[in-house]
Enzyme design. Structure first.
Site, mmCIF file in Angstrom:
data_model
loop_
_atom_site.group_PDB
_atom_site.id
_atom_site.type_symbol
_atom_site.label_atom_id
_atom_site.label_comp_id
_atom_site.label_asym_id
_atom_site.label_seq_id
_atom_site.Cartn_x
_atom_site.Cartn_y
_atom_site.Cartn_z
ATOM 1 N N CYS A 381 26.750 21.153 37.250
ATOM 2 C CA CYS A 381 25.840 21.333 38.383
ATOM 3 C C CYS A 381 24.762 20.246 38.394
ATOM 4 C CB CYS A 381 25.247 22.738 38.360
ATOM 5 S SG CYS A 381 24.512 23.230 39.934
ATOM 6 N N HIS A 507 30.184 25.619 38.271
ATOM 7 C CA HIS A 507 29.842 26.222 36.976
ATOM 8 C C HIS A 507 31.106 26.756 36.303
ATOM 9 C CE1 HIS A 507 25.387 26.206 37.145
ATOM 10 N NE2 HIS A 507 25.583 26.231 38.457
ATOM 11 N N GLU A 509 31.633 27.461 33.326
ATOM 12 C CA GLU A 509 31.355 28.406 32.237
ATOM 13 C C GLU A 509 31.550 29.858 32.664
ATOM 14 O OE1 GLU A 509 27.171 27.375 33.958
ATOM 15 O OE2 GLU A 509 29.140 26.440 33.728
#
EC number: 6.3.4.2
Length: 551
Positions: A381, A507, A509
């Protein structure tokens, strides 16, 4: 018809209700039951999207674009089931909904009160999750601690819930603490007794007690707790401190938590299949050589601000048979002390997301260090935006390059506001949020890592790569390896001349799972292992799992 489990907590905050709820979800799923887990948060914010990471930790983004509590990340990682905006409920969102109904005249002139209107709205939210998910069992975690004023409407609502369903369709779990007093050498049960007494005064008798402790709880102690708290001795479940949150489901299975819940709900206790989970824990406890990863961020004083990043790194290390060593590096310190004093000896660098000016130049300096020293790098990001700025300033010849977020009057805004964000005024829930497709460029590292033509990733941002500079970047050696399907938005970049240098606007993750690490994180760790002595392997020689199809 669905069954319902409610998880409350007593004595102290942060006692582990979320991990208990997530672990129970994993245990139920291992027996063939489908589950959905929701969190009731007793704060007046509509959602945590505008809250400081120092106060709340990370904001977890769901597929449908909700900004939620980090516990939803635990729910998804443990159960490998996507949650939605319905799974996150706050006092603020409840009051907002009730007040909007009152303004529309939905209550026909009635006096709107906490009971019945607020509590009914809470119950309706729980039923909505059940209807939307079609799950066999709905687990609801109530945030806060029994005895807190702000939690009372939620506790009253789950008490009333008994009237909505049959008694054998509902179970109450209370997570509590058994402190050990060093001077007397005893585990004390009194805090648990008082917590259960407080819960009973609200009208809720817990069916199961999950007792947190740092040492073994013997049969005599369980019998004592059972007698004082009105819970069967078999339903007093010890929850000892664990070496990893991922080992908690195995501990709770051994103590019989799932068995007791299924008994209360009158459901069949099917054969439990945790073979893959047990193999994962074995790998976690028997890792290979250590990999040191620097996480360069603004909020490093609170590790929970980057919880999903940490877990994604952990998942990748499990898959790569590596021991994870995280070095937390303040981006602001890099600005004052220099990267040579903070990043020497690092095997990989991650620059995660964030907002605002503070620490940005430190992130840019860290990225330059990673590029020039050929250290494996992953930007997320804002991390991608900083990577773009670093290249523009140091390679593309745009010394004044920056983001319009940082300088609205920038002469070279290589990062600028998304067009659809131009007229947005409110901060909460107005970013580009949720899952969007990304088309990968063939013969790039990104394409090789994913093994897919199109992938779907979760976003949370207002700013993007400025396409006015796209040709300049490509001509100077930048590789754009992923874009939106229409080619308009740059989603993934990389440097082909570097061992591993990639950054994404999304993102990744949020999609990593213990048994299915995200390809970008696994690629980073695999590249970092090449820097270790006596690790003779090629980057990406292993066949990465088909991540998106297994999602």
């Amino acid at each position: 018809m669905a069954k319902f489990v409610f998880v409350t907590g007593g004595v102290v905050s942060s006692i582990g209700k979320g991990i208990v709820a997530a672990s129970l979800g994993r245990l139920l799923k291992s027996r063939g039951y489908s589950v959905s887990i929701l969190k009731l948060d007793p704060y007046l914010n509509v959602d945590p999207g505008t809250m400081s990471p120092f106060q709340h930790g990370e904001v977890f983004v769901t597929e449908d674009g909700a900004e939620t509590d980090l516990d939803l990340g635990h729910y998804e990682r443990f159960t490998d089931t996507a949650m939605s905006r319905l799974n996150s409920v706050t006092t603020g969102s409840i009051y907002q909904s009730v007040i909007n109904k009152e303004r529309r005249g939905d209550y026909n002139g009635g006096t709107v009160q906490v009971i019945p209107h607020i509590t009914k709205e809470i119950r309706e939210r729980i039923h909505r999750v059940s209807a939307n998910s079609n799950a066999d069992i709905i687990i609801t975690e109530i945030g806060g601690t029994v005895g807190d004023i702000e939690s009372l409407p939620f506790l009253e609502a789950i008490r009333e819930f008994k009237g909505d369903v049959g008694r054998n369709d509902i179970a109450y779990i209370h997570v509590t603490l058994l402190p050990f007093i060093n001077t007397s050498g005893e585990i004390k049960t009194k805090p648990t007794q008082h917590s259960v007494k407080e819960l009973r005064s609200i009208g809720i008798q817990p069916d199961v007690l999950v007792c947190r402790s740092d040492r073994n709880i013997n049969k005599e102690l369980k019998t004592k707790i059972s007698g004082f708290c009105g819970v069967h001795a078999e339903a007093v479940i010890p929850a000892l401190d664990a070496d990893s949150i991922y080992s908690v489901p195995l501990s709770l299975k051994k103590e019989g938590l799932c068995r007791e819940i299924l008994k209360i709900l009158e459901l069949e206790d099917h054969q439990c299949d945790l073979e893959e989970w047990e193999a994962l824990i074995h790998q976690l406890r028997n890792p290979g050589p250590s990999v040191t990863v620097a996480v360069v961020g603004k909020y490093v004083r609170l590790n929970d601000a980057y919880l999903s990043v940490v877990e994604a790194l952990r998942h990748a290390c499990i898959a790569q048979n590596a021991s994870l060593n995280i070095t937390w590096v303040s981006a602001e310190k890099i600005e004052t002390e220099g990267p040579e004093n903070l990043l020497e000896g690092i095997d990989a660098i991650v620059v995660p997301g964030g907002f605002g000016n503070r620490g940005v130049n430190g992130k840019i300096t860290a990225i330059q260090w990673a590029r020039e020293k050929r250290i494996p790098f992953l930007g997320l990001c804002l991390g991608m935006q900083c990577a773009v700025i670093e290249w523009a300033r140091n390679i593309a010849g745009l010394k004044e390059a920056t983001s319009s977020e940082l300088d609205p009057n920038a002469s070279h805004p290589v990062i600028h506001l998304l067009p659809e964000q131009q007229d947005v005024i409110d901060l909460g829930g107005t970013m580009r949020l949720g899952v969007y497709p990304c088309r990968l460029t063939p013969e790039t590292m990104g394409h090789k890592l994913y093994g897919e033509e199109v992938v779907y990733e979760r976003h949370r941002h207002r700013y993007e790569f400025n396409n006015s500079y796209r040709n300049l970047f490509v001509e100077s050696g930048y590789s754009i390896s992923g874009t939106s399907p229409d080619g308009r938005l740059v989603e993934l970049i990389e440097l082909k001349s570097h061992p591993f240098f990639t950054a994404c606007q999304y993102h990744p993750e949020f999609l990593s799972r213990p048994g299915k690490p995200h390809p970008l994180f696994q690629g980073l760790i695999e590249a970092a292992q090449l820097r270790l002595p006596a690790t003779p392997q090629e980057v990406f020689k292993n066949t990465l799992p088909n991540f998106q199809k297994n999602k």
